[in-house]
Write an enzyme that holds these catalytic residues in place. Structure first.
Site: not given
Ligand code: NDP
Ligand code: 2IT
Length: 449
Positions: A122, A162
Site C-alpha cells: 500500500k 484507493d
Molecule cells: P473514493 O475516494 O472514491 O471515495 C471515498 C468516499 O469515502 C468519499 O465519499 C469520501 O467522502 C468518503 N470518505 C473518505 N474518507 C472519509 C472519512 N475519513 N470520513 C468519512 N468519509 C470518508 O474512495 P474509494 O471508493 O475507492 O474507497 C472507499 C473505501 O473502499 C476505502 O476504505 C478503500 O480503502 C476501500 N477499497 C477501495 C478499493 C478500490 O478499488 N477503489 C478496493 C477495495 C477497498 P469525502 O469526499 O467527503 O472525502
Molecule cells: O484496497 C484495495 O484492495 C484497493 N484499493 C485496490 C488495490 C488494487 O491493487 O487494485
C-alpha cells in the site's frame, strides 16, 4: 499471543490502526499456529508483521499561486511471498504510517484470497486532492512518481487507486512513470481503456462486494431481491455497489461523504445514480446536492456530538460500508442488528471497530469482512495485469464472469476454512485463516528470508 501483541506494540508504538488489523488476524490464526508448529518455529506471523521494505519520501510541488507545497509520500511493500507487491495508493490528509501499514497488512491476506499471484503493498500521501485544480493534482502526481518510480515495476510492485486516487490520478502517475523509465508496461492498474486498462476495473470492488453479499445470502436460501440496503461513501466503491445492488433487485436508500449523508426512502434509481456519478466524478461536488435535486431525500450533516452514525440507524436488510476505516462502531453495530440487518458486506477496508465486529459475530448475522468482500477490486487489477502481459483486452462479459467466479471462490474458501476450524459461518476466521495459510505455505517453502 499476548506476548506477540506486546512485541508488536513495542515495535510499532502508537500505530493504532496497524495494531488493530494485526490483532484481528493474530486472534483468528491462533488455532492454525497451534496446529502447525512449523509456522511457529519459522516465525511466520512475526515476519508477516514486519514490512519487507518501506519507503518514505518528500513530495514537493508548486500550487497554482506559485507557492511551494511539501507533502509526504509512502510505499509499504509488505509481503512478496506469492507474487509481486500489489495494492493501492491513498491520497487523503489523514494518511500516516499506521494507516498505510494496516492497509498493506490487510492487502496481503486479501490478495492471497483472490486466487491470483499477488503479494501485498500500500502507499500514498497526506496530499488532499479536494479543492485542487487538475493542474495541481498533475504536478503533485508527477512529483510523487519522480521518487516512487524507482521502487515499483510491472514485475516488482504494481500500485493502483484507493481513496482520493481514481482514473485522473492514475493517468498522471502512469504518464510520469512512462517518461522516467521510457517503457510502456502494466506498472499501474486502473488505467484508462485506451492505454492498457481493463473493462470492469472501475466497477469491480462494488460489483464484487454485492456478489459476495449475494453468495452469503444464498447460504440461507435467500437473495438480494427486494433487500433494503444502506451504503456509506459516495466514491468509486459506493457508486458501483449501488449499481449492482439495483441490478440484483435491491433498494438502496443511503449514501454519504465526510460531511453528511442522504436518506432517500423511495430508493436510488439508475437515473439518480447517473446524476450521482456526474456530481461526484465530473463536478467533484458534495452528496448534499443530491437532496437539493431530489426533494424527497433528506440530508443530515455530520453531528460530532453523537457517539453513533445515524446512517446506520435505519431499518435495512443489508449494509455496505464503503467509505473508510472504523466507520461502524459498537453502537452502530448494535443499531444495525437491532433494526434487523441480515448482511454486512464491507466495501471499505476495516470499516468496523473490533467491538462492532464482536456484535455482528455474536448476533450470527452474515458478516463479510473487507479482505474477502472487497477483494473484487484487486482481483480485476490482477486480471488487468494478465491482459497487459498478454497484450490483449477481454470483453466486459469475460471480465465480469471472471470476477463473479473469483468472488464465489473467495466465499467458498472462507466457508471451508471456518468449517475446518469449527467456526461455521464465521467469515472473519475463514478469510483470515484461508489468506494466512496460502502466504504461510509460500514463506515456509522459500526459507527464512
Ligand atoms: P473514493 O475516494 O472514491 O471515495 C471515498 C468516499 O469515502 C468519499 O465519499 C469520501 O467522502 C468518503 N470518505 C473518505 N474518507 C472519509 C472519512 N475519513 N470520513 C468519512 N468519509 C470518508 O474512495 P474509494 O471508493 O475507492 O474507497 C472507499 C473505501 O473502499 C476505502 O476504505 C478503500 O480503502 C476501500 N477499497 C477501495 C478499493 C478500490 O478499488 N477503489 C478496493 C477495495 C477497498 P469525502 O469526499 O467527503 O472525502
Ligand atoms: O484496497 C484495495 O484492495 C484497493 N484499493 C485496490 C488495490 C488494487 O491493487 O487494485
Amino acid at each position: 499471543m499476548k506476548e506477540f501483541m506486546n512485541m508488536c506494540e513495542s515495535c510499532n508504538p502508537g500505530e493504532v490502526e496497524f495494531l488493530q488489523a494485526v490483532g484481528e488476524v493474530a486472534e483468528s490464526v491462533r488455532p492454525v499456529l497451534e496446529k502447525r508448529p512449523e509456522y511457529r518455529k519459522t516465525k511466520i506471523l512475526e515476519r508477516m508483521v514486519e514490512p519487507e521494505r518501506l519507503v518514505m519520501f518528500r513530495v514537493p510541488w508548486v500550487d497554482d499561486k506559485g507557492e511551494v507545497q511539501v507533502n509526504r509520500g509512502y510505499r509499504i511493500q509488505m509481503n512478496s511471498a506469492i507474487g509481486p507487491y500489489k495494492g493501492g495508493f491513498r491520497f487523503h490528509p489523514s494518511v500516516n504510517l499506521s494507516i498505510l501499514k494496516f492497509l498493506g497488512f490487510e492487502q496481503v491476506f486479501k490478495n492471497a484470497l483472490t486466487t491470483l499471484p499477488m503479494g501485498g503493498a500500500k502507499g500514498g500521501s497526506n496530499f488532499d486532492p479536494k479543492g485542487k485544480s487538475d493542474n495541481e493534482v498533475m504536478r503533485f502526481c508527477h512529483s510523487f512518481m519522480n521518487e516512487v518510480f524507482r521502487h515499483i515495476g510491472a514485475d516488482t510492485d504494481v500500485p493502483a487507486g484507493d481513496i482520493g486516487v481514481g482514473g485522473r490520478e492514475i493517468g498522471f502517475l502512469f504518464g510520469a512513470y512512462k517518461k522516467l523509465r521510457n517503457e510502456f508496461v502494466g506498472v499501474l492498474t486502473g488505467k484508462g481503456l485506451t492505454w492498457g486498462g481493463s473493462l470492469i476495473r472501475p466497477e469491480a470492488t462494488g460489483y464484487g462486494c454485492v456478489y459476495f453479499a449475494s453468495e452469503m445470502l444464498a447460504t440461507k436460501g435467500d437473495s438480494m431481491e427486494g433487500k433494503v440496503c444502506l451504503v456509506s461513501g459516495a466514491g468509486n466503491v459506493a457508486q458501483y455497489t449501488v449499481e449492482k445492488a439495483i441490478q440484483m433487485g435491491g433498494k438502496v436508500v443511503t449514501l454519504s461523504d465526510s460531511a453528511g449523508y442522504i436518506y432517500d426512502e423511495s430508493g436510488i434509481t439508475k437515473e439518480k445514480l447517473d446524476y450521482i456519478m456526474y456530481l461526484k466524478n465530473v463536478e467533484r461536488g458534495r452528496i448534499k446536492e443530491y437532496a437539493d435535486k431530489y426533494p424527497g431525500a433528506v440530508y443530515t450533516p455530520v453531528d460530532p456530538s453523537l457517539d453513533y452514525n445515524p446512517l446506520w440507524n435505519h431499518n435495512a436488510d443489508c449494509a455496505f460500508p464503503s467509505a473508510t476505516q472504523n466507520e461502524i462502531n459498537r453502537k452502530d453495530a448494535q443499531n444495525l442488528v437491532g433494526n434487523g440487518v441480515k448482511v454486512v458486506a464491507e466495501g471499505a477496508n476495516m470499516p468496523t471497530t473490533p467491538d462492532g465486529v464482536d456484535i455482528f459475530l455474536d448476533a450470527k448475522i452474515l458478516y463479510g469482512p473487507g479482505k474477502a468482500a472487497n477483494a473484487g477490486g484487486v482481483s480485476v487489477s490482477g486480471l488487468e495485469m494478465t491482459q497487459n502481459s498478454m497484450r490483449l483486452s477481454w470483453t466486459r462479459e469475460e471480465v465480469d464472469a471472471y470476477l463473479l467466479r473469483i468472488m464465489k471462490s473467495i466465499h467458498s474458501a472462507c466457508v471451508s476454512a471456518a468449517d475446518e476450524y469449527g467456526q461455521p459461518g464465521n467469515y472473519v476466521m475463514g478469510a483470515n485463516i484461508a489468506g494466512f495459510t496460502k502466504v504461510a505455505e509460500a514463506m515456509l517453502a522459500q526459507g527464512i528470508i
